[in-house]
Design a protein around this motif. Sequence first.
Motif, PDB file in Angstrom:
ATOM      1  N   GLU A  63       0.743  -0.998   0.070  1.00 29.75           N
ATOM      2  CA  GLU A  63      -0.397  -0.023   0.060  1.00 29.75           C
ATOM      3  C   GLU A  63       0.760   1.106   0.155  1.00 29.75           C
ATOM      4  O   GLU A  63       0.333   2.123  -0.853  1.00 29.75           O
ATOM      5  CB  GLU A  63      -1.053  -0.193   1.104  1.00 29.75           C
ATOM      6  CG  GLU A  63      -2.465  -0.958   1.018  1.00 29.75           C
ATOM      7  CD  GLU A  63      -2.905  -0.847  -0.115  1.00 29.75           C
ATOM      8  OE1 GLU A  63      -3.152  -0.195  -0.397  1.00 29.75           O
ATOM      9  OE2 GLU A  63      -3.736  -1.656  -0.266  1.00 29.75           O
ATOM     10  N   GLN A  64       2.003   1.324   0.921  1.00 29.09           N
ATOM     11  CA  GLN A  64       2.838   2.022   0.487  1.00 29.09           C
ATOM     12  C   GLN A  64       3.166   2.607  -0.591  1.00 29.09           C
ATOM     13  O   GLN A  64       3.656   3.289  -0.674  1.00 29.09           O
ATOM     14  CB  GLN A  64       3.948   1.896   1.821  1.00 29.09           C
ATOM     15  CG  GLN A  64       3.453   2.291   3.245  1.00 29.09           C
ATOM     16  CD  GLN A  64       5.115   2.109   4.200  1.00 29.09           C
ATOM     17  OE1 GLN A  64       5.735   1.695   4.131  1.00 29.09           O
ATOM     18  NE2 GLN A  64       4.685   3.049   5.080  1.00 29.09           N
ATOM     19  N   ALA A  65       3.495   1.792  -1.206  1.00 28.08           N
ATOM     20  CA  ALA A  65       4.227   1.547  -2.656  1.00 28.08           C
ATOM     21  C   ALA A  65       3.259   1.749  -3.491  1.00 28.08           C
ATOM     22  O   ALA A  65       3.948   3.031  -4.185  1.00 28.08           O
ATOM     23  CB  ALA A  65       4.711   0.884  -2.926  1.00 28.08           C
ATOM     24  N   ILE A  66       2.193   1.624  -3.766  1.00 31.04           N
ATOM     25  CA  ILE A  66       1.502   2.146  -4.791  1.00 31.04           C
ATOM     26  C   ILE A  66       1.073   4.024  -3.800  1.00 31.04           C
ATOM     27  O   ILE A  66       0.615   4.330  -5.403  1.00 31.04           O
ATOM     28  CB  ILE A  66       0.022   1.642  -3.952  1.00 31.04           C
ATOM     29  CG1 ILE A  66      -0.237   0.516  -4.712  1.00 31.04           C
ATOM     30  CG2 ILE A  66      -1.289   2.274  -4.856  1.00 31.04           C
ATOM     31  CD1 ILE A  66      -1.580  -0.890  -4.335  1.00 31.04           C
ATOM     32  N   GLY A  67       0.803   4.150  -3.146  1.00 28.40           N
ATOM     33  CA  GLY A  67       1.033   5.358  -2.699  1.00 28.40           C
ATOM     34  C   GLY A  67       2.136   6.722  -3.587  1.00 28.40           C
ATOM     35  O   GLY A  67       1.754   7.960  -3.757  1.00 28.40           O
ATOM     36  N   ALA A  68       3.484   5.806  -2.660  1.00 25.19           N
ATOM     37  CA  ALA A  68       4.301   6.311  -3.424  1.00 25.19           C
ATOM     38  C   ALA A  68       4.870   6.783  -5.117  1.00 25.19           C
ATOM     39  O   ALA A  68       4.691   7.730  -5.666  1.00 25.19           O
ATOM     40  CB  ALA A  68       5.679   6.107  -3.310  1.00 25.19           C
TER      41      ALA A  68
END
Length: 260
Positions: free
Chosen positions: A193-198
């Motif tokens: 999820e953090q990767a998607i946000g980044a």
Amino acid sequence: MTLAQARLLAETGDLSAAAELFAAALDEPDPSGRAQAALGLAVVLEELGEHAAARDADWTAIETGDPEYGPRAAYHLAVSCERAGDRPAAEQAWRLVVSSAHPAYLPAACLALAQLADDDGDTETAAGWWQKVIATGDEQHAPVAAHDLAQRLLEQGQTARAQQILAAALRAAPPEGYAYARLAVAMGLTHLEQAIGAFRAAVDATDAPDVAPLAVELLARTLPLRGRDEEAAHIWQRGLADPLLAEQVAARLNRAQSTG
């Protein structure tokens, strides 16, 4: 002697005879003996399919106030009511277990109440119960509570908090087996999820040809891992619609399609 005989009969499968002896032992003057007899009677009656009578026997044990067999009876009652689909009665019994604060049954009771609240969509109340389970440090139930709480936090966008809970649970859990693997997968999802946000932030921040096409590809290829295929298609189309990026994005899309 009657209690010992009743237990022996129950263990050897003579449930009806065991029930008679447990019922006779309800006249025990000692509250602990009476509680043991009532709980034994409840267990036997449950196995005989006499569910209403078993519940009455559980209540008899609970009402003795015995610090050991009262909570055991409340636990037995809660499980019995859950199996019967009697949610209000199960919740009442689980709360009795919690009020006893018996360490052997408290984690399971708090976890059950968390699940009931979560089923109702009351995430705040469920989170409170999950945190109580985690605080017990129980090897069986705390990892389950940590996983479930982290899942809800992730759904709410509280990724960092979810990671904190999972990291603590992973440190406490033996590094093998189902519980550890389940926590590890949940931790992986938080990073995803953090990767998607980044990647989304990068797509939104620039259309620079040396950055944006890669960001588009990474975002579009990561979103389906979270079941968000429509969003992924939109990201590809967004990149293809940009005159500065269209050629590079098309090449990346073709590569993605060819590699599956």
